[in-house]
Design an enzyme around this catalytic site. Structure first.
Site, mmCIF file in Angstrom:
data_model
loop_
_atom_site.group_PDB
_atom_site.id
_atom_site.type_symbol
_atom_site.label_atom_id
_atom_site.label_comp_id
_atom_site.label_asym_id
_atom_site.label_seq_id
_atom_site.Cartn_x
_atom_site.Cartn_y
_atom_site.Cartn_z
ATOM 1 N N ARG A 198 0.845 -1.203 0.000
ATOM 2 C CA ARG A 198 0.000 0.000 0.000
ATOM 3 C C ARG A 198 0.881 1.255 0.000
ATOM 4 N NH1 ARG A 198 -4.653 0.769 4.664
ATOM 5 N NH2 ARG A 198 -2.840 0.792 6.043
ATOM 6 N N SER A 199 0.709 2.094 -1.026
ATOM 7 C CA SER A 199 1.461 3.364 -1.076
ATOM 8 C C SER A 199 0.601 4.502 -0.528
ATOM 9 C CB SER A 199 1.897 3.681 -2.505
ATOM 10 O OG SER A 199 2.844 2.741 -2.955
ATOM 11 N N ASP A 248 -6.218 2.371 -4.010
ATOM 12 C CA ASP A 248 -6.747 1.263 -4.811
ATOM 13 C C ASP A 248 -8.267 1.271 -4.636
ATOM 14 O OD1 ASP A 248 -7.811 -1.462 -5.340
ATOM 15 O OD2 ASP A 248 -5.721 -1.930 -5.760
ATOM 16 N N SER A 263 -5.059 -3.293 -2.116
ATOM 17 C CA SER A 263 -3.739 -3.073 -1.515
ATOM 18 C C SER A 263 -3.758 -3.263 0.008
ATOM 19 C CB SER A 263 -3.227 -1.669 -1.850
ATOM 20 O OG SER A 263 -4.092 -0.674 -1.340
ATOM 21 N N GLY A 314 1.776 3.527 -6.674
ATOM 22 C CA GLY A 314 0.706 2.905 -7.455
ATOM 23 C C GLY A 314 0.271 3.749 -8.627
ATOM 24 N N ILE A 324 7.684 -1.588 -5.667
ATOM 25 C CA ILE A 324 8.317 -0.370 -6.187
ATOM 26 C C ILE A 324 8.799 0.451 -4.997
ATOM 27 C CG2 ILE A 324 7.997 1.760 -7.515
ATOM 28 C CD1 ILE A 324 7.580 -0.694 -9.277
ATOM 29 N N ASN A 335 -5.859 1.755 -13.248
ATOM 30 C CA ASN A 335 -5.853 2.555 -12.015
ATOM 31 C C ASN A 335 -7.264 2.875 -11.512
ATOM 32 O OD1 ASN A 335 -3.148 2.585 -11.538
ATOM 33 N ND2 ASN A 335 -2.831 4.748 -11.974
ATOM 34 N N TYR A 336 -8.286 2.652 -12.365
ATOM 35 C CA TYR A 336 -9.662 2.753 -11.886
ATOM 36 C C TYR A 336 -10.160 1.334 -11.620
ATOM 37 C CZ TYR A 336 -9.641 7.643 -13.466
ATOM 38 O OH TYR A 336 -9.355 8.977 -13.656
#
Length: 528
Positions: free
Chosen positions: A106-107, A111, A116, A179, A237, A469-470
């Protein structure tokens, strides 16, 4: 009665066995974390054991943006590791893998389906928000930004270094960079400069073996995959190296509403015909939404047009008068400002708001559901009217966002990065609804499905494309525990089109055992 008791005993036995499997392994996981990190960078303070305490709940909720998932599943969620050092990330990956515990990364917590931070098998959350350093090098027009930074923080740092450098990313300042970029995040500079992944020149990633890789050591295949294919299928990442773009000192923005009664449908129809043909310097988003009508208790649709132009207002006025005179744009609707101030405008902050607001990390989740589409030909007026009719059936907030393509998006090949949605698209649609009461969830989700069905004749087909991303679980998903290839191809082709094949091959090469997985991850498939 006997049957009921038998079933109850079986359920209890399964839960006891599950607990027996999880608890010792979890103890081993915690021991492993301590063993694999050094006293110079102790991990103890970074670990929150999952329990029903205020401390743990606040740790879970601080980056849980969708209220539909605000209650953690204590039977499955074992801990949150809020990494403070790269060694914490490496240890979490290795220790989760060796103990058969799933990892969710989770950034920023955006999400849209919460993948995430939720799973139906024993798992830990690796939170990246502490890893948020940003360094901007004006002379080379480049920056390194860690995955846990937000877009707002990145924009502030760029602005502190230069008045004429920018980055073509999204308009929501609280979104996490990790993300956002890995999924092909975009913003209002996309017609001029493309999207985020078109400007990534290097990256740091922790792979399935806990190794810290950069572009040179990961190789071009993996570097290609994480630019638009989502990072969470391939590793963690850690940071991105990005090219910044040169923008003028003065940009112009406007926001104009046209209700249905003021000819909003006609304006939106004409917008479709010109939005992709505007000069590359102009981005104009159309945002139909429900508003109150002129009479008490009446509701209507307003088509809100948000625009950004890389130049002065007079030049923008000339373009609008020629291309979309029906909008009736006036000079006083236009506001000239720096690129940085446009980021405040798009985030809906009033003029004069201090820039420090972009550093806020608010924890005020709402209930919501989003979906996406790509449109290749203009939606006829009768199609728009059907959409309005369906929107007006919602009891809560609902909107559609039309984001125009054209410009440089038509000139970047679909295979240049893993993000495939390029030439041939007129605009991307985001559908979204929000509500306040948990009791409204079922109705809201059902209404969203209806709106999506009404739109079907007017959008892409075979496959009906979607934006990664959606995130939308309705378009296909797997159980938390396994990645069925046939099912993965259903959602995978919608998100990644022809790039799915290469993504599956990269996955098979770098994570053959499929450790990094979620309900919509890429399966490891060696395509002959």
């Amino acid at each position: 009665m006997k049957e009921a008791l038998s079933v109850l005993c079986l359920v209890l036995l399964v839960s006891v066995l599950e607990a027996a499997v999880t608890k010792p392994k979890f103890g081993d996981f915690i021991g492993c974390l301590r063993y694999r990190t050094s006293p110079e960078n102790p991990i103890t303070d970074a670990i929150s054991i999952a329990d029903n305490t205020t401390t743990f709940l606040s740790s879970y909720l601080s980056y849980t943006k969708n209220k539909r998932y605000s209650s953690p599943n204590f039977k499955k969620l074992l801990a949150i590791v809020a990494a403070k050092h790269v060694s914490h990330v490496q240890a979490t990956v290795l220790c989760a893998k060796t103990n058969g515990i799933q990892l969710r990364i989770r950034s920023g917590g955006h999400d849209l389906e919460g993948l995430s931070y939720r799973s139906s098998v024993p798992f830990v959350i690796l939170d990246m928000f502490n890893l948020r350093s940003i360094t901007v090098d004006v002379s080379s027009k480049k920056a390194w930004v860690q995955a846990g930074a937000t877009l707002g923080e990145l924009y502030v740092k760029i602005n502190e270094a230069s008045q004429t450098l920018a980055f073509p990313a999204g308009v929501c300042p609280t979104v996490g960079v990790g993300g956002h970029i890995s999924g092909g995040g975009y913003g209002n500079l996309m017609r001029k400069f493309g999207i985020t992944v078109d400007h990534v020149v290097d990256a740091q990633l922790i792979d399935v073996n806990g190794k810290l890789l950069n572009r040179a050591t990961m190789g071009e295949d993996l570097f290609w995959a994480i630019r638009g294919g989502g990072g969470a299928s391939f590793g963690v990442i850690l940071s991105w190296k990005i090219n910044l773009v040169e923008v003028p000192k003065i940009l112009t923005v406007f926001k104009v509403n046209k209700t249905l009664e003021q000819g909003g449908t006609d304006v939106l129809y004409k917008w479709q015909l010109v939005a992709t043909k505007f000069p590359d310097d102009l981005f104009m988003r159309a945002w139909p939404q429900i508003v109150n009508g002129t009479k008490r208790g009446e509701r209507t649709i307003a088509v809100v047009l948000y625009a950004q132009f890389l130049g002065p207002a007079d030049k923008l006025m000339a373009i609008m008068n020629q291309s979309l005179p029906d909008l009736g744009l006036k000079r006083e609707d236009c506001h000239e400002m720096s690129w940085f101030n446009t980021t405040l405008f798009w985030a809906d902050y009033p003029v004069g708001t201090p820039k420090s607001v972009l550093l806020d990390r608010p924890t005020n989740p709402g209930f919501f559901k989003s979906k996406s589409d790509y449109v290749k030909t203009p939606i006829p007026k009768e199609g728009l009217e059907k959409l309005w009719k369906t929107m007006l059936k919602f009891n809560n907030i609902v909107w559609m966002q039309f984001n125009p393509y054209g410009g440089v998006m038509d000139r970047i090949p679909a295979t240049a990065t893993a993000f495939p949605h390029r030439k041939g698209n007129m605009f991307k649609v985001q559908y979204s609804t929000t509500w306040l009461d948990a009791n409204a969830t079922e109705t809201s989700l059902s209404m969203m499905k209806e709106l999506y069905e009404v739109a079907e004749p007017y959008v892409s087909s075979n496959p009906r494309e979607a934006f990664f991303n959606y995130r939308d679980i309705d378009i296909g998903s797997n159980p938390s525990s396994e990645t069925d290839v046939d099912e993965a191809k259903i959602y995978g082709y919608k998100y990644f089109l022809g790039n799915l094949k290469r993504l599956m091959q990269v996955k098979a090469k770098y994570d053959p055992e499929n450790f990094f997985k979620n309900e919509q991850s890429i399966p490891p498939v060696r395509v002959m």
